[in-house]
Design an enzyme around this catalytic site. Sequence first.
Site, short mmCIF file in Angstrom:
data_model
loop_
_atom_site.label_atom_id
_atom_site.label_comp_id
_atom_site.label_asym_id
_atom_site.label_seq_id
_atom_site.Cartn_x
_atom_site.Cartn_y
_atom_site.Cartn_z
N LYS A 76 40.54 49.92 38.50
CA LYS A 76 42.04 49.62 38.74
C LYS A 76 42.79 50.57 39.78
O LYS A 76 42.50 51.65 39.92
CB LYS A 76 42.75 50.06 37.29
CG LYS A 76 44.06 49.40 37.39
CD LYS A 76 44.91 49.77 36.00
CE LYS A 76 45.20 51.16 35.67
NZ LYS A 76 46.53 51.31 36.53
N THR A 83 52.61 49.57 27.80
CA THR A 83 52.29 50.19 26.71
C THR A 83 53.15 51.78 26.90
O THR A 83 53.09 52.62 25.64
CB THR A 83 50.76 50.69 26.63
OG1 THR A 83 50.48 51.35 27.99
CG2 THR A 83 50.17 49.67 26.55
N ARG A 140 43.11 59.09 32.69
CA ARG A 140 43.00 60.73 32.64
C ARG A 140 41.97 61.16 31.75
O ARG A 140 41.39 62.04 32.36
CB ARG A 140 44.45 61.21 31.79
CG ARG A 140 45.51 60.76 32.59
CD ARG A 140 46.93 61.32 31.83
NE ARG A 140 48.27 61.05 32.44
CZ ARG A 140 48.90 59.91 32.32
NH1 ARG A 140 48.42 58.98 31.41
NH2 ARG A 140 50.00 59.85 32.87
N LYS A 197 51.46 44.24 39.25
CA LYS A 197 52.61 43.40 38.14
C LYS A 197 53.63 42.67 38.87
O LYS A 197 54.68 42.98 38.90
CB LYS A 197 53.10 44.72 37.27
CG LYS A 197 52.05 45.53 36.35
CD LYS A 197 52.75 46.56 35.61
CE LYS A 197 51.83 47.33 34.77
NZ LYS A 197 50.75 48.48 35.74
N ASP A 204 46.37 46.42 40.42
CA ASP A 204 47.40 46.49 38.93
C ASP A 204 48.88 46.66 39.78
O ASP A 204 49.40 47.73 39.83
CB ASP A 204 46.96 47.48 38.21
CG ASP A 204 48.03 47.70 37.43
OD1 ASP A 204 48.72 46.70 36.90
OD2 ASP A 204 48.04 48.95 36.77
N ASP A 246 58.80 38.23 40.28
CA ASP A 246 59.98 37.86 41.37
C ASP A 246 60.19 36.46 40.86
O ASP A 246 59.74 35.80 40.09
CB ASP A 246 59.45 38.18 42.97
CG ASP A 246 60.60 38.23 43.81
OD1 ASP A 246 61.50 37.54 43.79
OD2 ASP A 246 60.48 39.21 44.48
#
Length: 227
Positions: A30, A118, A208, A61, A59, A64
């Site tokens: 990603k 999330t 992470r 997102k 990624d 518009d």
Amino acid sequence: MQLCIALDLPSRSENLSLAKKLEKYDLWLKIGFRTFIRDGEAFLKELKSINPSFRLFLDLKLYDIPNTMADAAEEIAKMDVDMFNIHASAGKKAMQTVMQRLETFEKRPLVLAVTALTSFDYHTFKEIYGADIEEKAKQFALQSYQAGLDGVVCSVYESAMIKHETNRSFLTLTPGIRPFGEKSDDQKRVADLETAKKEHVDIVVVGRPVYRADRPEETVEKILQAL
């Protein structure tokens, strides 16, 4: 269930180093805002040069007006990426416009719609959207499905419900995965691998817990065995 590793490290060299450590694995990678703004399309090509089988998820997102989103989607489709995402809250017309624009491509990337980030807890989400997460996630997923998208980005806890409301083959990609119960950090609606399995998630995103590990390749190996 497939594994996607978030390349969210502070520098290009750190992200490339992580990718090289994981080059033998069949993974999604990603690439988010910071990384893409800083390193651009050239970085995507570098990742593919490490392992041509890496599948790249851009990624960004997109959110518009419909035509602007479609313009951006068209440019993304010209890059060597395998999947990208847009915001479902841009509306059904915007999603349909994006998919219509991509019809001209012989091979297009998968397109997912973000339902609810999330990082939202239930209270904050309702403050902004005026409805519960489950209600809006269902609405956004149905609109995405009807608009011809390939799936949605959602939390683990909405995955099974979304598949029930749409189709079992409608993809769910879930961020906020803490494979073995690690700290949630800035994510609110997190889950472990066992919960993701029960909820029929297709692609889990892990960041992470992998890149903070002393030996990221061992953590990935462990996750893949658990999958």
